[in-house]
Structure formats: structure tokens, C-alpha cells
Design a protein around this motif. Structure first.
Motif, PDB file in Angstrom:
ATOM      1  N   THR A 194       0.935  -1.226  -0.117  1.00 33.92           N
ATOM      2  CA  THR A 194      -0.002  -0.011  -0.070  1.00 33.92           C
ATOM      3  C   THR A 194       0.918   1.164   0.013  1.00 33.92           C
ATOM      4  O   THR A 194       0.509   2.154  -0.815  1.00 33.92           O
ATOM      5  CB  THR A 194      -0.948   0.002   1.360  1.00 33.92           C
ATOM      6  OG1 THR A 194      -1.753  -1.195   1.143  1.00 33.92           O
ATOM      7  CG2 THR A 194      -1.808   1.136   1.088  1.00 33.92           C
ATOM      8  N   ARG A 195       1.847   1.346   0.836  1.00 41.27           N
ATOM      9  CA  ARG A 195       2.871   2.393   0.737  1.00 41.27           C
ATOM     10  C   ARG A 195       3.633   2.378  -0.450  1.00 41.27           C
ATOM     11  O   ARG A 195       3.747   3.671  -0.902  1.00 41.27           O
ATOM     12  CB  ARG A 195       3.932   2.178   1.808  1.00 41.27           C
ATOM     13  CG  ARG A 195       3.311   2.561   3.368  1.00 41.27           C
ATOM     14  CD  ARG A 195       4.320   2.278   4.259  1.00 41.27           C
ATOM     15  NE  ARG A 195       3.936   2.323   5.527  1.00 41.27           N
ATOM     16  CZ  ARG A 195       4.645   2.084   6.711  1.00 41.27           C
ATOM     17  NH1 ARG A 195       5.919   1.853   6.585  1.00 41.27           N
ATOM     18  NH2 ARG A 195       4.110   2.010   7.992  1.00 41.27           N
ATOM     19  N   PHE A 196       3.992   1.603  -1.094  1.00 44.41           N
ATOM     20  CA  PHE A 196       4.603   1.462  -2.523  1.00 44.41           C
ATOM     21  C   PHE A 196       3.659   2.293  -3.309  1.00 44.41           C
ATOM     22  O   PHE A 196       4.192   3.050  -4.214  1.00 44.41           O
ATOM     23  CB  PHE A 196       5.030   0.317  -2.809  1.00 44.41           C
ATOM     24  CG  PHE A 196       5.373   0.219  -4.317  1.00 44.41           C
ATOM     25  CD1 PHE A 196       6.900   0.860  -4.425  1.00 44.41           C
ATOM     26  CD2 PHE A 196       4.932  -0.424  -5.202  1.00 44.41           C
ATOM     27  CE1 PHE A 196       7.263   0.565  -5.736  1.00 44.41           C
ATOM     28  CE2 PHE A 196       5.353  -0.082  -6.536  1.00 44.41           C
ATOM     29  CZ  PHE A 196       6.574   0.288  -6.961  1.00 44.41           C
ATOM     30  N   PHE A 197       2.309   1.887  -3.551  1.00 47.42           N
ATOM     31  CA  PHE A 197       1.554   2.175  -4.549  1.00 47.42           C
ATOM     32  C   PHE A 197       1.106   3.693  -4.122  1.00 47.42           C
ATOM     33  O   PHE A 197       0.849   4.514  -5.147  1.00 47.42           O
ATOM     34  CB  PHE A 197       0.217   1.250  -4.633  1.00 47.42           C
ATOM     35  CG  PHE A 197       0.615   0.137  -5.292  1.00 47.42           C
ATOM     36  CD1 PHE A 197       0.907   0.070  -6.578  1.00 47.42           C
ATOM     37  CD2 PHE A 197       0.427  -1.027  -4.694  1.00 47.42           C
ATOM     38  CE1 PHE A 197       0.940  -1.012  -7.305  1.00 47.42           C
ATOM     39  CE2 PHE A 197       0.690  -2.280  -5.369  1.00 47.42           C
ATOM     40  CZ  PHE A 197       1.253  -2.181  -6.528  1.00 47.42           C
ATOM     41  N   ILE A 198       0.926   4.244  -3.061  1.00 49.53           N
ATOM     42  CA  ILE A 198       0.697   5.376  -2.865  1.00 49.53           C
ATOM     43  C   ILE A 198       1.987   6.229  -3.015  1.00 49.53           C
ATOM     44  O   ILE A 198       1.640   7.589  -3.802  1.00 49.53           O
ATOM     45  CB  ILE A 198       0.401   5.532  -0.923  1.00 49.53           C
ATOM     46  CG1 ILE A 198      -0.912   5.052  -0.878  1.00 49.53           C
ATOM     47  CG2 ILE A 198       0.446   7.405  -0.607  1.00 49.53           C
ATOM     48  CD1 ILE A 198      -1.233   5.034   0.654  1.00 49.53           C
TER      49      ILE A 198
END
Length: 114
Positions: free
Chosen positions: A3-7
Motif C-alpha cells: 500500500t505504501r509503495f502504491f501511494i
């Protein structure tokens, strides 16, 4: 973790998209490129046959109305146009801007009431 990567990826893509978009509009508010134009300008406003003083003109638009601008002149065109199309609409002001971009020939811009 995903999730952090995609954000983070979405944030970077939005930044890149904003920079590309800004390169193709005259105002270039959000463009990260260096300022490549330098403009000397002066604005004259006449209402009911009386020309406003430089101080009154600056108070009207809440921005300097004479001098050197390091950004696109379209920013000032937009500022004046928006004011005259809304708050100043009833005044029927005649606005003239004399300007020179990068030391080239002087040009004139006039606000046109619609």
C-alpha cells in the motif's frame, strides 16, 4: 508494504503529470522548470474617465502593477481578467497593460469586457 509503495508511486506520477501539464498552459503555475521569461510591465486603469493612481491600481488587484515579473505575463492577464469579470464588473474599467518580454518590442494588452 504494498500500500505504501502504491501511494508513493501514485504521488510521483501525479507530480510528473502536473509538470507535463504545466508546460503546455500559458500560466505555468505549477511548472517546476526554471522561469525562462522576464517581463517589464505597467498597468493603467481608467474608470469613468479617471485614471487610477499606481497605488490605487495595486490596491484594486492586490498585486504590483508596475515593474519586473519573472513568471509568465499570462499570470497577470489572468489576475486582472478574473477581477474585472467578478468584483470589478460593475465598474466597466478600461485596463491597459504595456509590457515587454525578455527585452523585446513593447506590446499592449487590453482587458475586453464580455
Amino acid at each position: 508494504m504494498k500500500t505504501r509503495f502504491f501511494i508513493g508511486l501514485l504521488f510521483i506520477l501525479l507530480q510528473v503529470g502536473s509538470m507535463v501539464y504545466a508546460r503546455f498552459i500559458p500560466e505555468r503555475f505549477f511548472c517546476w522548470a526554471p522561469y525562462d521569461t522576464h517581463v517589464n510591465f505597467e498597468v493603467f486603469v481608467t474608470i469613468d474617465g479617471k485614471t487610477l493612481t499606481p497605488k490605487a491600481t495595486e490596491a484594486r488587484y492586490r498585486y504590483k502593477m508596475k515593474g519586473w515579473e519573472q513568471r509568465s505575463i499570462d499570470n497577470i492577464f489572468l489576475l486582472i481578467s478574473r477581477y474585472e469579470s467578478t468584483f470589478g464588473k460593475a465598474d466597466n474599467a478600461q485596463v491597459l497593460m504595456v509590457y515587454s518580454i525578455n527585452g523585446h518590442e513593447e506590446k499592449e494588452w487590453r482587458f475586453k469586457h464580455e
